[in-house]
Design an enzyme around this catalytic site. Structure first.
Site, PDB file in Angstrom:
ATOM      1  N   CYS A 115       0.821  -1.228   0.000  1.00  0.00           N
ATOM      2  CA  CYS A 115       0.000   0.000   0.000  1.00  0.00           C
ATOM      3  C   CYS A 115       0.849   1.269   0.000  1.00  0.00           C
ATOM      4  CB  CYS A 115      -0.917   0.021   1.211  1.00  0.00           C
ATOM      5  SG  CYS A 115      -1.914  -1.451   1.305  1.00  0.00           S
ATOM      6  N   HIS A 261      -3.770   6.858   1.107  1.00  0.00           N
ATOM      7  CA  HIS A 261      -4.064   5.520   0.576  1.00  0.00           C
ATOM      8  C   HIS A 261      -5.511   5.180   0.943  1.00  0.00           C
ATOM      9  CE1 HIS A 261      -4.153   1.324  -0.094  1.00  0.00           C
ATOM     10  NE2 HIS A 261      -4.052   0.991   1.184  1.00  0.00           N
ATOM     11  N   ASN A 291     -10.007  -0.980  -2.118  1.00  0.00           N
ATOM     12  CA  ASN A 291      -8.594  -0.753  -1.800  1.00  0.00           C
ATOM     13  C   ASN A 291      -7.743  -1.325  -2.940  1.00  0.00           C
ATOM     14  OD1 ASN A 291      -5.979  -0.987  -0.792  1.00  0.00           O
ATOM     15  ND2 ASN A 291      -6.599  -1.720   1.218  1.00  0.00           N
TER      16      ASN A 291
HETATM   17  O1  UT7 Z   1      -4.474  -1.450   2.816  1.00  0.00           O
HETATM   18  C1  UT7 Z   1      -3.576  -2.095   3.659  1.00  0.00           C
HETATM   19  C2  UT7 Z   1      -3.841  -1.811   5.070  1.00  0.00           C
HETATM   20  N1  UT7 Z   1      -5.073  -2.404   5.485  1.00  0.00           N
HETATM   21  C3  UT7 Z   1      -5.877  -1.728   6.274  1.00  0.00           C
HETATM   22  O2  UT7 Z   1      -5.611  -0.626   6.624  1.00  0.00           O
HETATM   23  C4  UT7 Z   1      -7.130  -2.432   6.750  1.00  0.00           C
HETATM   24  C5  UT7 Z   1      -7.403  -2.113   8.195  1.00  0.00           C
HETATM   25  N2  UT7 Z   1      -8.511  -2.902   8.745  1.00  0.00           N
HETATM   26  C6  UT7 Z   1      -9.794  -2.757   8.341  1.00  0.00           C
HETATM   27  O3  UT7 Z   1     -10.090  -1.973   7.474  1.00  0.00           O
HETATM   28  C7  UT7 Z   1     -10.854  -3.564   9.044  1.00  0.00           C
HETATM   29  O4  UT7 Z   1     -10.249  -4.329  10.064  1.00  0.00           O
HETATM   30  C8  UT7 Z   1     -11.653  -4.513   8.124  1.00  0.00           C
HETATM   31  C9  UT7 Z   1     -12.618  -3.720   7.278  1.00  0.00           C
HETATM   32  C10 UT7 Z   1     -10.725  -5.282   7.211  1.00  0.00           C
HETATM   33  C11 UT7 Z   1     -12.479  -5.507   8.935  1.00  0.00           C
HETATM   34  O5  UT7 Z   1     -13.346  -4.789   9.806  1.00  0.00           O
HETATM   35  P1  UT7 Z   1     -13.409  -5.141  11.360  1.00  0.00           P
HETATM   36  O6  UT7 Z   1     -14.379  -4.229  11.963  1.00  0.00           O
HETATM   37  O7  UT7 Z   1     -12.015  -5.119  11.906  1.00  0.00           O
HETATM   38  O8  UT7 Z   1     -14.009  -6.592  11.334  1.00  0.00           O
HETATM   39  P2  UT7 Z   1     -13.505  -7.933  12.035  1.00  0.00           P
HETATM   40  O9  UT7 Z   1     -12.638  -8.694  11.114  1.00  0.00           O
HETATM   41  O10 UT7 Z   1     -13.010  -7.670  13.416  1.00  0.00           O
HETATM   42  O11 UT7 Z   1     -14.891  -8.681  12.192  1.00  0.00           O
HETATM   43  C12 UT7 Z   1     -15.955  -8.175  13.019  1.00  0.00           C
HETATM   44  C13 UT7 Z   1     -17.170  -9.060  12.837  1.00  0.00           C
HETATM   45  C14 UT7 Z   1     -16.859 -10.536  13.011  1.00  0.00           C
HETATM   46  O12 UT7 Z   1     -18.024 -11.178  13.532  1.00  0.00           O
HETATM   47  P3  UT7 Z   1     -18.146 -11.496  15.100  1.00  0.00           P
HETATM   48  O13 UT7 Z   1     -16.998 -12.378  15.422  1.00  0.00           O
HETATM   49  O14 UT7 Z   1     -18.075 -10.166  15.795  1.00  0.00           O
HETATM   50  O15 UT7 Z   1     -19.498 -12.154  15.197  1.00  0.00           O
HETATM   51  C15 UT7 Z   1     -16.613 -11.026  11.596  1.00  0.00           C
HETATM   52  O16 UT7 Z   1     -16.867 -12.390  11.437  1.00  0.00           O
HETATM   53  O17 UT7 Z   1     -17.673  -8.934  11.512  1.00  0.00           O
HETATM   54  C16 UT7 Z   1     -17.639 -10.198  10.838  1.00  0.00           C
HETATM   55  N3  UT7 Z   1     -17.220  -9.949   9.456  1.00  0.00           N
HETATM   56  C17 UT7 Z   1     -18.091  -9.777   8.445  1.00  0.00           C
HETATM   57  N4  UT7 Z   1     -19.432  -9.808   8.395  1.00  0.00           N
HETATM   58  C18 UT7 Z   1     -19.999  -9.586   7.189  1.00  0.00           C
HETATM   59  C19 UT7 Z   1     -15.947  -9.798   8.986  1.00  0.00           C
HETATM   60  N5  UT7 Z   1     -15.980  -9.543   7.670  1.00  0.00           N
HETATM   61  C20 UT7 Z   1     -17.294  -9.523   7.309  1.00  0.00           C
HETATM   62  C21 UT7 Z   1     -17.943  -9.305   6.098  1.00  0.00           C
HETATM   63  N6  UT7 Z   1     -19.297  -9.345   6.083  1.00  0.00           N
HETATM   64  N7  UT7 Z   1     -17.279  -9.052   4.942  1.00  0.00           N
END
Ligand code: UT7
Length: 336
Positions: A115, A261, A291
């Site tokens: 990135c 980014h 992204n």
């Molecule tokens: O570009 C390179 C650098 N990358 C970044 O800067 C990315 C930084 N991180 C992020 O943008 C976020 O962490 C994400 C968007 C990737 C993920 O969001 P999050 O709020 O951190 O979600 P999570 O992975 O902690 O998941 C939260 C909940 C989980 O369910 P429970 O365990 O709380 O019941 C996941 O299973 O959301 C669920 N989940 C989803 N649900 C529906 C995770 N992904 C999805 C999805 N659709 N696509």
């Protein structure tokens, strides 16, 4: 004194649009979840049957940038190609693009800073220009993510954010006493956190370096500790912006537009909030592209110019954090 000046920019995304709802055919997700957590509404992916590489997307973006710079490919002294998704394992996509541009022996350099590819690339281009090693550089950021994502529910927290696309900039060393061009840049890396966002395979430390078992374990897909990367991004992007401003002896008020980014709209909103800058001063287009890693900043730059959000005399800060972890920022001022 020689200054590194942007002479032309271009962008290209493949025509296939994948909306959030389209993703539900492969994984358990929803438009609401993706919009709420990331701001993304759609992304562009290459055709499902593949056949298009980062160099192909980069070529389209490069052609537009070259035309706007009024350069022919023969004018290029060096190609710098930022990508984490090269056409093939080696050689780099820069070499492949060089051939597609019809060039014979022009040097080509791939930058694998994910990135932060455009930030490292722009800083490298500036150093090549300052040292006299090159004067006209084609800098490309291009990615084809869609073919290497786990689009099952298991990979949904990673896969929904990524899009394919390319951006390009023609950079030239120009003698001027004006305070224009690349004014300052700051780069960082922290390999200690390389596991926080990585794609492990194929790996030369394994023997064999790829096996059916490894593929079955899905170790060839990117993995990310999203929450950790999110928190670190907000903190470090703010910090590196202050560092680069200090280095250029400028203040926040001197900046017309921040072009970060596009990893997650919520990261960029949190950055604006923490820095106490108005959201209008932070450019975002992740809603339409997702992204696109090394391509996101040059795509955003090209759009910001097209929409007249920046132009003659504007001062811009480019900033990014991604896998490595790597992060950095560049301040650039357009000539009057
Ligand atoms: O570009 C390179 C650098 N990358 C970044 O800067 C990315 C930084 N991180 C992020 O943008 C976020 O962490 C994400 C968007 C990737 C993920 O969001 P999050 O709020 O951190 O979600 P999570 O992975 O902690 O998941 C939260 C909940 C989980 O369910 P429970 O365990 O709380 O019941 C996941 O299973 O959301 C669920 N989940 C989803 N649900 C529906 C995770 N992904 C999805 C999805 N659709 N696509």
């Amino acid at each position: 004194m020689k200054k590194t000046i942007i002479k032309g920019t271009g962008r290209y995304v493949p025509p296939r649009i994948v909306k959030n709802d389209d993703l539900s055919q492969w994984m358990d997700t929803s438009d609401e979840w993706i919009r709420q957590r990331t701001g993304i509404e759609q992304r562009h992916w290459i055709p499902e049957n593949g056949g298009i590489g980062s160099s192909d997307l980069g070529l389209e973006a490069a052609r537009i940038a070259l035309k706007r710079a009024e350069w022919s490919p023969e004018d290029i002294d060096l190609i710098i190609f930022g990508t984490l998704s090269p056409d093939i394992y080696f050689p780099g996509s820069g070499c492949i693009l060089q051939h597609k541009l019809g060039l014979k022996t022009t040097p080509a350099l791939d930058i694998r800073q994910q990135c932060t590819g455009f930030i490292y690339g722009l800083t490298t281009a500036d150093a090549f220009i300052q040292s006299g090693h090159a004067n006209r550089i084609l800098l490309v950021g291009a990615e084809v993510h869609s073919t290497a994502l786990d689009i099952s529910t298991r990979g949904r927290h990673v896969s929904v954010i990524f899009g394919d696309g390319a951006g390009a900039a023609c950079l030239e060393g120009v003698e001027t006493e004006e305070s224009v061009g690349v004014l300052a840049s700051v780069l960082h890396a922290q390999g200690e956190l390389s596991n926080a966002l990585m794609m492990e395979l194929p790996s030369h430390k394994m023997s064999p370096f790829l096996s059916k078992e490894m593929l079955k374990e899905s170790r060839h897909y990117p993995v990310m500790d999203g929450r950790l990367v999110f928190k670190i991004a907000v903190k470090r992007l703010s910090h590196v912006t202050k560092e680069v401003l200090q280095k250029a002896n400028l203040s926040l008020d001197d900046v017309d537009l921040f072009i970060p980014h596009q990893a997650n709209l919520r990261i960029n909103e949190a950055f604006a909030n923490l820095m106490n800058v108005s959201p209008e001063k932070v450019f975002n287009n992740i809603q339409r592209y997702g992204n696109t890693t090394a391509a996101s900043i040059p795509i955003a730059l090209d759009e910001a110019l097209e929409k007249n959000r920046i132009g003659k005399g504007s001062t811009v800060v480019f900033l990014a954090l991604g896998a490595g972890l790597t992060w950095g920022a560049v301040i650039y001022r357009f000539a009057e």
